[in-house]
Design an enzyme around this catalytic site. Structure first.
Site, mmCIF file in Angstrom:
data_model
loop_
_atom_site.group_PDB
_atom_site.id
_atom_site.type_symbol
_atom_site.label_atom_id
_atom_site.label_comp_id
_atom_site.label_asym_id
_atom_site.label_seq_id
_atom_site.Cartn_x
_atom_site.Cartn_y
_atom_site.Cartn_z
ATOM 1 N N ARG A 169 0.861 -1.177 0.000
ATOM 2 C CA ARG A 169 0.000 0.000 0.000
ATOM 3 C C ARG A 169 0.900 1.232 0.000
ATOM 4 O O ARG A 169 2.002 1.206 0.558
ATOM 5 C CB ARG A 169 -0.916 -0.007 1.219
ATOM 6 C CG ARG A 169 -1.824 -1.232 1.294
ATOM 7 C CD ARG A 169 -2.561 -1.296 2.603
ATOM 8 N NE ARG A 169 -3.476 -2.437 2.661
ATOM 9 C CZ ARG A 169 -3.147 -3.647 3.092
ATOM 10 N NH1 ARG A 169 -1.903 -3.888 3.526
ATOM 11 N NH2 ARG A 169 -4.035 -4.630 3.104
ATOM 12 N N TYR A 294 -10.393 -9.570 -5.852
ATOM 13 C CA TYR A 294 -9.418 -9.285 -6.903
ATOM 14 C C TYR A 294 -9.487 -10.367 -7.980
ATOM 15 O O TYR A 294 -9.356 -10.092 -9.173
ATOM 16 C CB TYR A 294 -8.010 -9.251 -6.320
ATOM 17 C CG TYR A 294 -7.697 -8.032 -5.497
ATOM 18 C CD1 TYR A 294 -7.091 -6.918 -6.065
ATOM 19 C CD2 TYR A 294 -7.986 -7.997 -4.138
ATOM 20 C CE1 TYR A 294 -6.795 -5.799 -5.306
ATOM 21 C CE2 TYR A 294 -7.690 -6.881 -3.365
ATOM 22 C CZ TYR A 294 -7.089 -5.788 -3.958
ATOM 23 O OH TYR A 294 -6.794 -4.684 -3.195
#
Length: 315
Positions: A169, A294
């Site tokens: 991230r 995802y």
């Protein structure tokens, strides 16, 4: 409970709410900044506190635009905000997260007796799915993006390597220090604390490790990714660089973001044949349903169940 709405300043929304340590005691009839500061310091992990703070800061700015004090806001104001976020094209998961942060601070205010009841208690949240919505890149696009990053310089190559090859991230990557670099059993690694205050060991790809060595040039302390003045690289700078590299790489996505790197890392890992369990470990997802989001977002029809069933039927 306040009876006279007093719009807070945008400076309060942007600076004081995000940086609660800088707050002075509440003055007059505006306890909102101090209330938010106490709420942010009530036990959230650092990354959660930052994300929640941004959400509440955005809500505070919306209230300021309507000339409504946040503590005098009603449910209809939150409903209006949610619709405005939808109209701006924000993802349902993003809107739900922002509403959750605002609902949390109002619950805290109610518990502390600052307000009689939370205006967010019955606000309708947008329906969300586990289908990931951030735009990712194809294999060829990812290669072109990494080539553009390498051409930009070792710092960019190393940073984008962590985002794309390791799925970090952006807050995790820019929060790293040089001291977090290490080796273990011949592997170049980074020891870090990720989302949810969970310790993690990140293995560096050779290209990322080499770019870091060139970029650091012997520097042994300070932020891993620093500006020319030695300050830590910030989130807006990473956003700008990602967009710039996307343009240089000729990518068609108009909404490419740092999180697109993470989406790309996870989906390409699945395309490479990794199991869902291994992809979950790689992404450091606590819930496998997050990883499956995802997986479904790839739009991968090649392994749709109908093909396996047709083959079993001998068709």
């Amino acid at each position: 409970m306040l009876t006279e709405p007093v719009a807070p300043s945008i400076d309060v929304a942007l600076a004081e709410i995000i940086e609660p340590s800088s707050l002075m005691p509440a003055v007059g009839e505006n306890p909102w900044p101090t209330l938010v500061a106490l709420w942010l310091d009530s036990g959230f992990a650092a990354k959660t506190r930052e994300a929640y703070g941004r959400g509440v800061a955005e809500w505070t700015r919306a209230c300021a635009g309507w000339d409504v004090h946040p503590l005098a806001a009603r449910r209809q104001h939150l409903d209006r905000w949610a619709r405005e976020l939808e109209s701006a094209g924000q993802a349902s998961t993003t809107i739900a997260r922002k509403l959750s942060s605002v609902a949390s601070v109002y619950s805290y205010a109610a518990d502390e007796g600052v307000i009689a009841a939370s205006p967010a208690a019955r606000v309708r949240r947008p329906k969300t799915t586990d289908r990931h919505q951030a735009p990712g890149m194809s294999l060829d696009e990812a290669r072109a993006f990494l080539a553009a990053a390498a051409a930009d310089g070792p710092r960019t190559e190393a940073l984008m390597g962590l985002l794309l090859r390791n799925g970090l991230r952006v807050s995790e990557a820019i929060g790293l220090d040089v001291a977090d670099l290490d080796t273990e059993r011949g592997h170049r690694i980074i020891r870090m604390v990720g989302k949810g205050a969970k310790a993690a060991v990140i293995v560096l790809a050779p290209a990322t490790g080499h770019a870091l060595d060139v970029y650091l040039d012997g520097r042994a302390d300070g932020p891993l990714f620093a500006t020319s003045t030695g300050r830590r690289l910030d989130r807006p700078a990473v956003w700008r660089k990602v967009r710039q590299l996307g343009q240089l790489a000729g990518l068609p996505q108009t909404r490419l973001s740092p999180h697109s790197m993470r989406a790309t890392a996870i989906t390409l890992l699945l395309d490479a044949g990794a199991s869902l369990r291994d992809a979950q470990d790689f992404a450091r997802h606590a819930d496998p349903r997050t990883t499956r989001g995802y997986d479904r977002a790839r739009g991968n029809l090649d392994r749709h169940g109908t093909y396996a069933l047709s083959a079993f039927l001998g068709e």
